[in-house]
Design an enzyme around this catalytic site. Sequence first.
Site, PDB file in Angstrom:
ATOM      1  N   CYS A   3      -1.108   0.615  14.647  1.00  0.00           N
ATOM      2  CA  CYS A   3      -1.848   0.414  13.389  1.00  0.00           C
ATOM      3  C   CYS A   3      -1.698  -1.025  12.887  1.00  0.00           C
ATOM      4  O   CYS A   3      -2.600  -1.560  12.259  1.00  0.00           O
ATOM      5  CB  CYS A   3      -1.285   1.305  12.302  1.00  0.00           C
ATOM      6  SG  CYS A   3      -1.460   3.042  12.579  1.00  0.00           S
TER       7      CYS A   3
HETATM    8  N1  CIR Z   1      -4.732   3.106  12.639  1.00  0.00           N
HETATM    9  C1  CIR Z   1      -3.974   3.702  11.713  1.00  0.00           C
HETATM   10  O1  CIR Z   1      -3.542   4.856  11.870  1.00  0.00           O
HETATM   11  N2  CIR Z   1      -3.727   3.033  10.590  1.00  0.00           N
HETATM   12  C2  CIR Z   1      -2.856   3.541   9.558  1.00  0.00           C
HETATM   13  C3  CIR Z   1      -3.405   3.238   8.205  1.00  0.00           C
HETATM   14  C4  CIR Z   1      -2.473   3.671   7.090  1.00  0.00           C
HETATM   15  C5  CIR Z   1      -3.072   3.343   5.723  1.00  0.00           C
HETATM   16  N3  CIR Z   1      -2.080   3.601   4.665  1.00  0.00           N
HETATM   17  C6  CIR Z   1      -4.323   4.175   5.450  1.00  0.00           C
HETATM   18  O2  CIR Z   1      -4.176   5.255   4.884  1.00  0.00           O
HETATM   19  O3  CIR Z   1      -5.417   3.736   5.820  1.00  0.00           O
END
Ligand code: CIR
Length: 397
Positions: A385
């Site tokens: 991420c």
């Molecule tokens: N590719 C991913 O799984 N990204 C994680 C994003 C976490 C962020 N707090 C969200 O909720 O978008």
Amino acid sequence: MTAKINVFSEIGKLKSVLVHRPGDEIENLTPDLLERLLFDDVPFKKVAVEEHDKFTKIMKDNGIEVLYIEELTAQTLDQNPKLKDKFVEQFIEEANVKPEFVKKYKEFLTKMSNLDMVIKMIAGTKKIELGIKDTKDSYPFVADPLPNVLFQRDPFASVGNGVTLNHMWSVTRNRETLFPDFVFKHNSRFEGVPYFYERIWKDAHVEGGDILVLNKETLIIGVSQRTNMKAIEKIAERLFKEGTYKKIVVLDLPKSRAYMHLDTVFTNVDYDKFITHPLIFDNIDEFKIYELTPKGKREVKEKLVDFLSDVTGTKVQLIRCGGDDPIAAGREQWNDGTNVLTIAPGKVIAYERNWVTIDLLRKAGVEVLTTASSELSRGRGGPRCMTMPLWREDLKK
Ligand SMILES: NC(=O)NCCC[C@H](N)C(=O)O
């Protein structure tokens, strides 16, 4: 034209990657902001930065060029001083700053260096920083913090020699896409990168965590809480016209925060190995699989593991995130046990806290480098991420 982006797989040796070093935005959070700003707790910034620096050092020590979106954006502003005013005005408009505060906020931002200004845009600005005593409205911010810039996986996605510049599911995260859009349109290193999605296509939504570049011909994209089929069809139309890609495999996932993106339940770690969550593993009939090609869309009836073996041309091994214990599987999926970053075929970086999954990966012959995660994981994102590959070596086979 020489390629500026080169990502034709999830596992090709990683040579260049984009990240964001956490800033004040991850402490500009209070309990009542967490849900809207998509964080599950307030990280301790000092430790989160130490953990992020450890993560980027592992990548640098493995010969990976680590670029920072804040630095690339500032560099683009340095290269294009005439564009600064419009960039700042666009940011202020999308931050929904109250008209009475706009002039003061713009002066506050533009008196800084370009890098300090970009870091401050991401951090958020409180009324007290501008000396504003707002008796009518107790909301503390002139412009909200952007804590999810930490997750560079999502605002855009590198696909082949181009990018999808995303329109994201939430208001808070949509603001983030202004930065990569500005860089890819005006930075001397990236100017002219082809787009397969545009941030202004607001009638659908897509996030990079849902896009898996399987090989030179095939993408796997998840329909999730964050990405809908309409966006995938828009990408398919532009991508198939460009000609390199011939197939998009669509996994229709449950729409929930736990499985917010495909890469929270499914990642590729080697030519023949994927990490999957039991959701994918066990409930194969619970969700549908579609295949989009220039000829149209068909539903796939085969089991995923057989379908993947056909598509990859190898006998595919699915490694369960958290193993057979449903408690460990739930715990480790929630803490991004699936969400590893593959830096070469059979070599990944994982959160050290997901020891069950790490043990299973090592038993399957995958080399696992571990990185700290106590504070970074509070935003619900893992090593994959937090990174967007910009250059991977093409696969030999
Ligand atoms: N590719 C991913 O799984 N990204 C994680 C994003 C976490 C962020 N707090 C969200 O909720 O978008």
